[in-house]
Write an enzyme that holds these catalytic residues in place. Structure first.
Site, PDB file in Angstrom:
ATOM      1  CE1 TYR A   5      -3.032   3.124   0.591  1.00 65.43           C
ATOM      2  CE2 TYR A   5      -1.478   3.496   2.519  1.00 65.43           C
ATOM      3  CZ  TYR A   5      -2.537   4.034   1.694  1.00 65.43           C
ATOM      4  OH  TYR A   5      -3.136   5.018   1.706  1.00 65.43           O
ATOM      5  CB  ALA A  60      -3.886   7.780   4.105  1.00 69.55           C
ATOM      6  CB  SER A  87      -3.639  12.300   5.279  1.00 66.02           C
ATOM      7  OG  SER A  87      -4.555  11.719   4.450  1.00 66.02           O
ATOM      8  CE1 TYR A 111      -7.712  12.450  -2.341  1.00 66.29           C
ATOM      9  CE2 TYR A 111      -7.747  11.836  -0.129  1.00 66.29           C
ATOM     10  CZ  TYR A 111      -7.324  11.805  -1.472  1.00 66.29           C
ATOM     11  OH  TYR A 111      -6.083  10.958  -1.672  1.00 66.29           O
ATOM     12  CB  THR A 137      -6.312  15.925  -2.898  1.00 68.55           C
ATOM     13  OG1 THR A 137      -5.345  16.015  -1.831  1.00 68.55           O
ATOM     14  CG2 THR A 137      -5.502  14.806  -3.904  1.00 68.55           C
ATOM     15  NE  ARG A 146      -3.771   4.362  -5.340  1.00 69.89           N
ATOM     16  CZ  ARG A 146      -4.017   4.998  -4.281  1.00 69.89           C
ATOM     17  NH1 ARG A 146      -4.123   4.768  -3.031  1.00 69.89           N
ATOM     18  NH2 ARG A 146      -4.337   6.317  -4.435  1.00 69.89           N
ATOM     19  CE  LYS A 203      -0.688  15.828  -2.308  1.00 68.81           C
ATOM     20  NZ  LYS A 203      -0.975  14.656  -2.685  1.00 68.81           N
ATOM     21  CG  HIS A 227      -2.269  10.840  -5.227  1.00 69.13           C
ATOM     22  ND1 HIS A 227      -3.365  11.666  -4.892  1.00 69.13           N
ATOM     23  CD2 HIS A 227      -2.157   9.942  -4.212  1.00 69.13           C
ATOM     24  CE1 HIS A 227      -3.850  11.322  -3.834  1.00 69.13           C
ATOM     25  NE2 HIS A 227      -3.266  10.284  -3.241  1.00 69.13           N
ATOM     26  NE  ARG A 230      -0.385   6.211  -2.869  1.00 67.29           N
ATOM     27  CZ  ARG A 230      -0.100   5.253  -2.067  1.00 67.29           C
ATOM     28  NH1 ARG A 230       0.963   4.486  -2.105  1.00 67.29           N
ATOM     29  NH2 ARG A 230      -1.270   4.847  -1.211  1.00 67.29           N
ATOM     30  CG  ASP A 257       3.870  15.733  -3.871  1.00 69.01           C
ATOM     31  OD1 ASP A 257       3.609  15.133  -5.045  1.00 69.01           O
ATOM     32  OD2 ASP A 257       2.997  15.654  -3.168  1.00 69.01           O
ATOM     33  N   GLY A 259       8.941  11.610  -5.877  1.00 71.08           N
ATOM     34  CA  GLY A 259      10.580  11.204  -6.171  1.00 71.08           C
ATOM     35  C   GLY A 259      11.401  12.137  -5.523  1.00 71.08           C
ATOM     36  NE  ARG A 261      11.674   8.492  -2.887  1.00 72.08           N
ATOM     37  CZ  ARG A 261      10.548   9.182  -3.013  1.00 72.08           C
ATOM     38  NH1 ARG A 261      10.483  10.267  -2.628  1.00 72.08           N
ATOM     39  NH2 ARG A 261       9.638   8.565  -3.494  1.00 72.08           N
ATOM     40  NE  ARG A 281       5.240   5.334  -2.761  1.00 69.81           N
ATOM     41  CZ  ARG A 281       4.700   6.186  -3.600  1.00 69.81           C
ATOM     42  NH1 ARG A 281       5.339   7.340  -3.931  1.00 69.81           N
ATOM     43  NH2 ARG A 281       3.470   5.674  -4.298  1.00 69.81           N
TER      44      ARG A 281
HETATM   45  C1  LIG Z   1       1.107   5.725   1.254  1.00 66.80           C
HETATM   46  C2  LIG Z   1       0.723   6.912   0.869  1.00 66.80           C
HETATM   47  C3  LIG Z   1      -0.673   7.537   1.075  1.00 66.80           C
HETATM   48  C4  LIG Z   1      -0.942   8.717   0.406  1.00 66.80           C
HETATM   49  N1  LIG Z   1      -2.090   9.476   1.031  1.00 66.80           N
HETATM   50  C5  LIG Z   1      -2.397  10.514   0.543  1.00 66.80           C
HETATM   51  C6  LIG Z   1      -3.498  11.476   1.063  1.00 66.80           C
HETATM   52  O1  LIG Z   1      -4.334  10.729   2.000  1.00 66.80           O
HETATM   53  N2  LIG Z   1      -3.968  12.635   0.430  1.00 66.80           N
HETATM   54  C7  LIG Z   1      -3.278  13.095  -0.442  1.00 66.80           C
HETATM   55  O2  LIG Z   1      -3.474  14.106  -0.995  1.00 66.80           O
HETATM   56  N3  LIG Z   1      -2.344  12.545  -1.121  1.00 66.80           N
HETATM   57  C8  LIG Z   1      -1.676  11.109  -0.403  1.00 66.80           C
HETATM   58  N4  LIG Z   1      -0.887  10.711  -1.102  1.00 66.80           N
HETATM   59  C9  LIG Z   1       0.280  11.443  -2.097  1.00 66.80           C
HETATM   60  C10 LIG Z   1       1.468  12.241  -1.303  1.00 66.80           C
HETATM   61  O3  LIG Z   1       0.612  13.219  -0.691  1.00 66.80           O
HETATM   62  C11 LIG Z   1       2.395  12.441  -2.256  1.00 66.80           C
HETATM   63  O4  LIG Z   1       1.769  13.178  -3.314  1.00 66.80           O
HETATM   64  C12 LIG Z   1       3.312  11.557  -2.991  1.00 66.80           C
HETATM   65  O5  LIG Z   1       3.611  10.623  -1.972  1.00 66.80           O
HETATM   66  C13 LIG Z   1       4.544  12.237  -3.181  1.00 66.80           C
HETATM   67  O6  LIG Z   1       5.524  11.246  -3.679  1.00 66.80           O
HETATM   68  P1  LIG Z   1       6.576  10.522  -3.066  1.00 66.80           P
HETATM   69  O7  LIG Z   1       6.039   9.367  -2.326  1.00 66.80           O
HETATM   70  O8  LIG Z   1       7.533  10.014  -4.131  1.00 66.80           O
HETATM   71  O9  LIG Z   1       7.482  11.616  -2.099  1.00 66.80           O
HETATM   72  C14 LIG Z   1      -0.242   9.550  -0.351  1.00 66.80           C
HETATM   73  C15 LIG Z   1       0.864   8.771  -0.644  1.00 66.80           C
HETATM   74  C16 LIG Z   1       1.387   7.764  -0.213  1.00 66.80           C
HETATM   75  C17 LIG Z   1       2.531   7.064  -0.561  1.00 66.80           C
HETATM   76  C1  LIG Z   2      -6.905   6.653  -0.656  1.00 66.96           C
HETATM   77  C2  LIG Z   2      -6.622   7.600   0.319  1.00 66.96           C
HETATM   78  C3  LIG Z   2      -7.558   7.108   1.666  1.00 66.96           C
HETATM   79  C4  LIG Z   2      -5.370   7.728   0.404  1.00 66.96           C
HETATM   80  C5  LIG Z   2      -4.565   8.403  -0.512  1.00 66.96           C
HETATM   81  O1  LIG Z   2      -4.535   9.342  -1.103  1.00 66.96           O
HETATM   82  C6  LIG Z   2      -3.450   7.298  -1.051  1.00 66.96           C
HETATM   83  O2  LIG Z   2      -3.385   6.164  -0.664  1.00 66.96           O
HETATM   84  O3  LIG Z   2      -2.717   7.785  -2.022  1.00 66.96           O
END
Ligand SMILES: Cc1cc2nc3c(=O)[nH]c(=O)nc-3n(C[C@H](O)[C@H](O)[C@H](O)COP(=O)(O)O)c2cc1C
Ligand SMILES: CC(C)CC(=O)C(=O)O
Length: 330
Positions: A5, A60, A87, A111, A137, A146, A203, A227, A230, A257, A259, A261, A281
């Site tokens: 996840y 999240a 989040s 959201y 978002t 996914r 976003k 995202h 994702r 955002d 990548g 690192r 991440r």
């Molecule tokens: C596990 C996970 C959960 C995320 N949950 C949310 C969320 O709840 N709301 C949101 O706007 N973006 C969410 N994102 C997206 C992040 O805010 C962000 O755009 C993204 O992780 C940035 O890329 P990076 O992981 O390569 O740094 C999530 C990303 C991950 C990896």
């Molecule tokens: C599905 C949401 C609850 C969290 C999110 O934005 C994500 O997992 O990328």
């Protein structure tokens, strides 16, 4: 299942890989002999001061990564004196996150829900908890496909965990309560501006025309994001669209955002016009590995890397960077 996840992306994960790959294709071109003993890393974003141009992206379900969840994250972020974008799907309530680290700088990610009353109730909680910006978002008119989550059948939280910010009235705080709605439009942004004084950041902007429309709509800033790969697979790497979004945004602050690192990645984004970047991440990995200490480690390591990369580039401040510091090598 939980690792997948956090780590995974949509579809074939083309965009997930592209975020890091496109950053790696860029070269930094340092300047020489610019004599300066100290660096200034701090930035002010929508009135919030951060000690470095690196924020914590909203992710999240932190209690899946570590027992204290978002409480551990916020303690680390407050110690680093940067901004945590909480989040909407956090597993600790926004009020409890704020109480855990008084003085922590919090923005709230939302959201927009089809039920405006419910959406407004969530915003009131974020305001009352002391969040100073709303990050909307807008890249999720539907949830990304996914396949790792589908294979693992990961669609609900473990027993004892809830989306605490959604527990309003008799709503249970179930993940399935979050609606990713294709009906959300610019009208909703206009409505948000009527009901709250908080500055609004969009976003998930990737198209330059949307950057122009966002400026017209009176938002306070943009966050260029896919995202973390994702949502829709095969959309561009964020660093590749950043310059054109900055050009179209009419002077609005633009964050990025995806990548990021290393400190060198931060410099590349700033050189191409970002006011700051956010980490997704890396923060989750720090949290999963070592809780609060792990997140602190991630943030202090990248701060040190940004400082070191600035020295090596002959810059005394993050504001000294411009596009001349970056080249694309194939
Ligand atoms: C596990 C996970 C959960 C995320 N949950 C949310 C969320 O709840 N709301 C949101 O706007 N973006 C969410 N994102 C997206 C992040 O805010 C962000 O755009 C993204 O992780 C940035 O890329 P990076 O992981 O390569 O740094 C999530 C990303 C991950 C990896
Ligand atoms: C599905 C949401 C609850 C969290 C999110 O934005 C994500 O997992 O990328």
């Amino acid at each position: 299942m939980y690792y997948d996840y956090f780590a995974g992306g949509a579809g074939d994960e083309v965009t997930l890989r592209a975020n890091e790959a496109s950053l790696a294709r860029l070269a930094l071109v340092p300047r020489i002999l610019r004599g300066s003993a100290r660096r200034e890393l701090g930035v002010t974003l929508l009135g919030t001061r951060a000690s470095m141009p690196v924020l914590v992206a909203p992710t999240a379900f932190h209690r899946i990564a570590a027992p204290d969840g978002e409480r551990a994250t916020v303690r680390a972020v407050a110690a680093a004196d940067t901004i945590m974008i909480v989040s909407m799907a956090s597993t600790v309530a926004v009020e409890d996150i704020a109480a855990e680290a008084p003085g922590a700088k919090l923005w709230f990610q939302l959201y927009i829900q089809p039920d405006r009353g419910f959406t407004e109730a969530i915003i009131r909680r974020a305001e009352a908890a002391g969040c100073t910006a709303l990050v909307i978002t807008v890249d999720s008119p539907a949830l990304g496909r996914r396949e790792r989550d589908d294979r693992n059948d990961f669609h609900e939280l473990p027993d004892g965990m809830r989306c605490e910010n959604l527990r309003i009235g008799d709503a249970p705080g179930d993940v399935r309560q979050i609606t990713m709605s294709p009906e959300i439009s610019w009208d909703h942004i206009a409505w948000l501006r009527e009901i709250t004084d908080l500055p609004i950041v969009l976003k998930g902007v990737l198209h330059r025309e949307d950057a122009r429309l966002a400026a017209e709509a009176g938002v306070a800033g943009l966050l260029v994001s896919n995202h973390g790969g994702r949502q829709l697979d095969t959309v561009p790497a964020t660093i590749d669209v950043l310059p054109e979004i900055v050009d179209a945004a009419g002077g609005l602050p633009v964050l990025m955002d995806g990548g990021i690192r290393r400190g060198t990645d931060v410099l590349k984004a700033l050189a191409l016009g970002a006011s700051a970047v956010a980490l997704g991440r890396p923060v989750v990995w720090g949290l999963a590995a070592e809780g609060e200490q792990g997140v602190k480690g991630v943030l202090e390591r990248i701060r040190d890397e940004v400082d070191h990369a600035l020295v090596q580039c002959g810059c005394a401040s993050v504001r000294d960077l411009d596009r001349s510091f970056v080249r694309c090598h194939p």
